[in-house]
Motif scaffolding. Structure first.
Motif, mmCIF file in Angstrom:
data_model
loop_
_atom_site.group_PDB
_atom_site.id
_atom_site.type_symbol
_atom_site.label_atom_id
_atom_site.label_comp_id
_atom_site.label_asym_id
_atom_site.label_seq_id
_atom_site.Cartn_x
_atom_site.Cartn_y
_atom_site.Cartn_z
ATOM 1 N N PHE A 63 0.827 -1.206 0.000
ATOM 2 C CA PHE A 63 0.000 0.000 0.000
ATOM 3 C C PHE A 63 0.867 1.264 0.000
ATOM 4 O O PHE A 63 1.815 1.390 0.774
ATOM 5 N N ASP A 64 0.507 2.186 -0.872
ATOM 6 C CA ASP A 64 1.145 3.495 -0.949
ATOM 7 C C ASP A 64 0.101 4.539 -0.565
ATOM 8 O O ASP A 64 -0.741 4.920 -1.388
ATOM 9 N N LEU A 67 -0.415 7.698 -2.756
ATOM 10 C CA LEU A 67 -1.197 7.466 -3.969
ATOM 11 C C LEU A 67 -2.683 7.361 -3.648
ATOM 12 O O LEU A 67 -3.527 7.945 -4.342
ATOM 13 N N VAL A 68 -3.006 6.653 -2.579
ATOM 14 C CA VAL A 68 -4.412 6.475 -2.203
ATOM 15 C C VAL A 68 -5.016 7.793 -1.730
ATOM 16 O O VAL A 68 -6.189 8.069 -1.986
ATOM 17 N N GLU A 71 -5.915 9.624 -4.785
ATOM 18 C CA GLU A 71 -7.112 8.992 -5.330
ATOM 19 C C GLU A 71 -8.350 9.444 -4.560
ATOM 20 O O GLU A 71 -9.389 9.775 -5.157
ATOM 21 N N ILE A 114 -6.229 5.479 -11.527
ATOM 22 C CA ILE A 114 -5.317 5.166 -10.425
ATOM 23 C C ILE A 114 -5.642 3.796 -9.838
ATOM 24 O O ILE A 114 -4.742 3.005 -9.520
ATOM 25 N N GLU A 115 -6.932 3.512 -9.709
ATOM 26 C CA GLU A 115 -7.332 2.232 -9.148
ATOM 27 C C GLU A 115 -6.893 1.066 -10.047
ATOM 28 O O GLU A 115 -6.391 0.042 -9.556
ATOM 29 N N TYR A 117 -4.401 1.122 -12.150
ATOM 30 C CA TYR A 117 -2.941 1.043 -12.042
ATOM 31 C C TYR A 117 -2.549 0.277 -10.779
ATOM 32 O O TYR A 117 -1.638 -0.570 -10.813
ATOM 33 N N GLU A 118 -3.231 0.573 -9.685
ATOM 34 C CA GLU A 118 -2.942 -0.110 -8.430
ATOM 35 C C GLU A 118 -3.200 -1.606 -8.547
ATOM 36 O O GLU A 118 -2.359 -2.418 -8.117
ATOM 37 N N HIS A 121 -0.469 -3.123 -10.701
ATOM 38 C CA HIS A 121 0.806 -3.108 -9.986
ATOM 39 C C HIS A 121 0.849 -4.218 -8.943
ATOM 40 O O HIS A 121 1.845 -4.957 -8.847
ATOM 41 N N PHE A 122 -0.216 -4.339 -8.162
ATOM 42 C CA PHE A 122 -0.266 -5.382 -7.135
ATOM 43 C C PHE A 122 -0.177 -6.774 -7.765
ATOM 44 O O PHE A 122 0.543 -7.651 -7.274
ATOM 45 N N TYR A 198 -7.260 0.656 3.715
ATOM 46 C CA TYR A 198 -5.925 1.227 3.515
ATOM 47 C C TYR A 198 -5.274 1.701 4.821
ATOM 48 O O TYR A 198 -4.124 1.338 5.108
#
Length: 203
Positions: A63-64, A67-68, A71, A114-115, A117-118, A121-122, A198
């Motif tokens: 978790f970043d 970034l969240v 968002e 962004i979601e 991308y997350e 990425h995960f 988060y």
């Protein structure tokens, strides 16, 4: 037809129209309540599986919060811009409605970007939907919210078509009011997601 009869017909049409508007809003509130049950079930599932990592990656690993937070700011600001849309409706200014609805849609698209991308990425790092029970619950909860945001964006596009065709008719205003309620509801749900998933995930 006498003037009295014509006046009575107008009153009856107005009464029927107000009844329709009230029924529409009531029906939409019932839908919102059913959606609350859906998200409550997803939150409950997430809570039960919140420590089931199967020896894999945990939220602290991935978790970043910066970034969240960005968002979250996008979605919360979109709620403000939707309020400006409704102010435009009250002033009967269709140009204002178009402008702020477009801004709201852009913010919603950025949130979804962004979601996605997350998620990508995960998954690329090994925390996909099938990696563990925790990540299955995570994707189910956050992904369902994302699907709702996508549905809201489609709804905006459909409403723009109706505005272009019929203008700020009473029916379109009721439709927009329902969308406004839906959009604000998604903001409330996201605040819960941000806090439960988060913030608690990195503690």
């Amino acid at each position: 037809m006498t003037d009295t009869t014509f006046h009575n017909d107008i009153q009856r049409d107005d009464h029927d129209h107000h009844d329709y508007d009230g029924d529409t809003l009531l029906g939409f509130w019932i839908y919102i309540l059913s959606d609350c049950i859906l998200f409550a079930s997803l939150f409950a599932t997430y809570a039960v599986l919140s420590s089931s990592f199967a020896g894999g990656l945990t939220p602290k690993d991935l978790f970043d919060l910066k970034l969240v937070l960005g968002e979250t700011a996008l979605l919360l600001f979109s709620s403000f811009t939707f309020g400006l849309v409704m102010l435009g409706v009250q002033r009967k200014c269709i140009k204002t409605v178009y402008i702020w609805l477009a801004v709201t849609a852009v913010l919603g698209v950025a949130f979804l970007g962004i979601e996605l991308y997350e998620f990508f990425h995960f998954s690329h790092l090994g925390a996909g939907p099938t990696s563990s029970a925790y990540w299955s619950a995570f994707y189910a909860l956050v992904g369902t919210h994302g699907l709702h945001v996508f549905a809201g964006l489609l709804w905006m596009a459909v409403l723009v078509f109706h505005f272009l065709r019929d203008g700020l008719s009473q029916t379109n205003i009721v439709r927009l009011s329902c969308l406004s309620l839906f959009w604000h509801f998604l903001d409330v749900i996201w605040i819960c997601v941000f806090s439960v998933v988060y913030l608690m995930g990195v503690m």
